[in-house]
Design a protein around this motif. Structure first.
Motif, PDB file in Angstrom:
ATOM      1  N   ARG A  10       0.831  -1.203   0.000  1.00 43.78           N
ATOM      2  CA  ARG A  10       0.000   0.000   0.000  1.00 43.78           C
ATOM      3  C   ARG A  10       0.863   1.250   0.000  1.00 43.78           C
ATOM      4  N   ILE A  11       1.961   1.230   0.768  1.00 39.47           N
ATOM      5  CA  ILE A  11       2.864   2.380   0.802  1.00 39.47           C
ATOM      6  C   ILE A  11       3.522   2.593  -0.560  1.00 39.47           C
ATOM      7  N   ILE A  12       3.933   1.493  -1.199  1.00 36.58           N
ATOM      8  CA  ILE A  12       4.608   1.599  -2.493  1.00 36.58           C
ATOM      9  C   ILE A  12       3.614   1.862  -3.621  1.00 36.58           C
ATOM     10  N   GLY A  13       2.381   1.384  -3.466  1.00 37.52           N
ATOM     11  CA  GLY A  13       1.352   1.639  -4.468  1.00 37.52           C
ATOM     12  C   GLY A  13       1.173   0.539  -5.484  1.00 37.52           C
ATOM     13  N   VAL A  14       1.363  -0.713  -5.062  1.00 38.04           N
ATOM     14  CA  VAL A  14       1.155  -1.857  -5.960  1.00 38.04           C
ATOM     15  C   VAL A  14       0.251  -2.875  -5.278  1.00 38.04           C
ATOM     16  N   TYR A  15      -0.164  -3.883  -6.047  1.00 41.17           N
ATOM     17  CA  TYR A  15      -1.053  -4.932  -5.548  1.00 41.17           C
ATOM     18  C   TYR A  15      -0.462  -6.294  -5.883  1.00 41.17           C
ATOM     19  N   ALA A  16      -0.906  -7.305  -5.125  1.00 42.42           N
ATOM     20  CA  ALA A  16      -0.541  -8.689  -5.410  1.00 42.42           C
ATOM     21  C   ALA A  16      -1.764  -9.414  -5.954  1.00 42.42           C
ATOM     22  N   LEU A  17      -1.544 -10.343  -6.871  1.00 44.87           N
ATOM     23  CA  LEU A  17      -2.631 -11.119  -7.456  1.00 44.87           C
ATOM     24  C   LEU A  17      -2.316 -12.601  -7.302  1.00 44.87           C
ATOM     25  N   ASP A  18      -3.260 -13.352  -6.695  1.00 46.14           N
ATOM     26  CA  ASP A  18      -3.098 -14.791  -6.477  1.00 46.14           C
ATOM     27  C   ASP A  18      -4.123 -15.551  -7.306  1.00 46.14           C
ATOM     28  N   VAL A  19      -3.691 -16.657  -7.899  1.00 38.87           N
ATOM     29  CA  VAL A  19      -4.567 -17.502  -8.701  1.00 38.87           C
ATOM     30  C   VAL A  19      -4.664 -18.861  -8.033  1.00 38.87           C
ATOM     31  N   ASP A  20      -5.895 -19.318  -7.779  1.00 39.34           N
ATOM     32  CA  ASP A  20      -6.138 -20.611  -7.138  1.00 39.34           C
ATOM     33  C   ASP A  20      -6.931 -21.514  -8.063  1.00 39.34           C
TER      34      ASP A  20
END
Length: 500
Positions: free
Chosen positions: A114-124
């Motif tokens: 959040r501080i850096i301004g990116v997101y993570a995406l997980d695929v299940d």
């Protein structure tokens, strides 16, 4: 940005920082004992060598993070209908996921992200204990585009580029139809998970005590002359004060955990699916498709019923009990109207209970034998060998018997199986009454069992196996159980349900 993801793409450039911190965290988990030793022995370590070692470690981690970023790519193979991830520095890994096997795509954001301004995406996908695909640092628009592309396989048809262009990506424009208020989360925090919070406190206490003894090399409790501080006349009052303090700590711990984990909980309708978002520091966004839901479990105790709140857990396909708990989606603090709205979206109608099956009274007798008879037998054997110690706990025996007997009675009273043409509902619990709902079409296997001494009384047990977990019902009328088992098996053979 190539919204079609046809060509291999890298993560956001700023994501190198995420990989850097993630690598540091990984090494700290491996070498935490050495780090702790350095902290306590820092006076004995050469300062120059210490700083040179830290600088060398930071440089190595930075180089590792850079090459991890360079070698990590992902893309969509439209021809073979696959999502492809390539990664690795020395050992190259290629992960291929078929689009029609993807069950869930989560967009998460930790505090650092959040501080850096990116997101993570997980695929299940169903059938694995781990995340099949994990992208640690991409922008929010790209994450939404990629999620729409990965989940655009409801009819199991080829995913065409022009269809992805038409898929909605700005889910934030839609207004949530359910939003769990802060007051509801507070109510949920003070009325649930007492045992879990108490267990965490005990684990934390004994862990800290153990590490303290190891670091100091002495038994702190023996080293202190505690007897000189204890007034025998205040032992009872001190005991009750400790109970109150412990209870308050449990409430506070559970309340803080609920508020941090489920803060700003909202549910939004999106293309016949539910988009769920929540989290204070680590935000999580996930989509639930009704056809992939295996079990919906509703939990409510007496206090929650008076406050008009309940907990709802949605279980999807998993590969084991540990993964089942990890992937279960919990909706805390919703009211009856919100619960009915969610169930109607998941099952297209509000589930009805239907025909009721009750367990035989032998189930209560066997539970009392296991929970009261055997422990008392062990206690009396122990007392015979240690009469001076055991006799001090004699006054606790009737309290234990009464407490356990009441719990087992309410467990037996609330244990029911309801069978309807469209739904199967299992009810259980003593204090927290849990209601589990499944559709017969989601059953993967059925197990029935009957002990030879139960044949004359015509009772037996039933276990319904689903991809999201099992539902068991013991010692019910075996003739009725076999009748419905035959019906369910027939329905499974003739059903064209497509939930995977």
């Amino acid at each position: 940005m190539d919204t079609l993801f046809k060509e291999p793409q890298r993560q956001s450039a700023i994501g190198i920082l995420i990989l850097f911190f993630d690598t540091i965290r990984h090494y700290l988990k491996l070498f935490w004992a050495i780090v702790v030793l350095w902290i306590f022995k820092i006076d004995e370590i050469n300062t120059t060598y210490l700083f040179l070692g830290i600088i060398a470690a930071v440089v190595i981690v930075a180089i590792t993070a850079y090459f991890s970023y360079i070698n990590f790519t992902f893309h969509l193979d439209y021809e073979n209908q696959e999502f492809v991830i390539q990664e690795g520095i020395f050992n190259k890994t290629r992960t291929t996921i078929q689009l029609n096997k993807i069950q869930q795509v989560n967009i998460n954001q930790s505090l650092v992200q959040r501080i850096i301004g990116v997101y993570a995406l997980d695929v299940d996908t169903a059938g694995s204990n781990a995340k099949e695909g994990k992208i640690k640092a991409i922008s929010h628009p790209m994450a939404l585009e990629l999620k729409a592309a990965l989940l655009d396989n409801e009819k199991r048809k080829p995913v065409l580029p022009e269809e992805i262009l038409e898929a909605p990506t700005q889910t934030n424009q839609e207004k949530p139809f359910i939003k769990i208020s802060l007051l509801s989360l507070i109510k949920m925090g003070i009325t649930s998970n007492y045992v879990r919070s108490f267990s965490l406190l005990l684990i934390a206490f004994f862990t800290i005590l153990d590490y303290t003894q190891k670091l100091l090399g002495d038994d702190v409790l023996e080293k202190q002359n505690l007897e000189s501080y204890v007034n025998p006349e205040l032992i009872i009052s001190t005991f009750f004060i400790l109970i109150v303090v412990l209870f308050v700590m449990v409430l506070v711990l559970n309340l803080v955990r609920i508020l941090i984990k489920y803060f700003d909980y909202s549910i939004t309708k999106q293309n016949r699916s539910l988009l769920i978002s929540f989290g204070l520091f680590n935000t999580k966004s996930t989509i639930i498709k009704p056809e992939k839901v295996q079990i919906a479990a509703i939990s409510q105790n007496y206090f929650q019923k008076k406050m008009n709140i309940l907990g709802l857990i949605i279980k999807q396909a998993t590969s084991g009990a540990q993964e089942e708990r990890k992937l279960a989606i919990e909706i805390p603090g919703c009211n009856l109207q919100e619960k009915d709205a969610i169930l109607k979206l998941l099952f297209h109608k509000i589930p009805e209970k239907g025909i009721q099956l009750k367990p035989n009274f032998r189930k209560l007798g066997f539970a009392l034998f296991l929970k009261i008879g055997l422990p008392l037998l062990g206690f009396y054997v122990f007392r015979n060998y240690n009469p001076t110690v055991g006799i001090q706990f004699n006054y606790l025996v009737p309290v234990y018997i009464l407490f356990v007997a009441v719990i087992q009675f309410f467990k037996f009273k609330n244990n029911r199986l309801y069978i309807h043409n469209d739904h199967i509902i299992k009810q259980s619990g003593a204090w927290d009454i849990c209601t589990e709902i499944i559709e017969p079409s989601k059953i993967q296997a059925i197990t029935t069992s009957q002990l030879f001494w139960h044949k004359n009384t015509n009772i037996g047990s039933l276990t319904l196996h689903t991809a999201g977990g099992n539902i068991a019902f013991q010692l019910g009328n075996f003739t009725t159980i076999k009748h419905y088992v035959n019906w369910w098996l027939y329905e499974l053979e003739t059903s064209d349900s497509n939930w995977m």
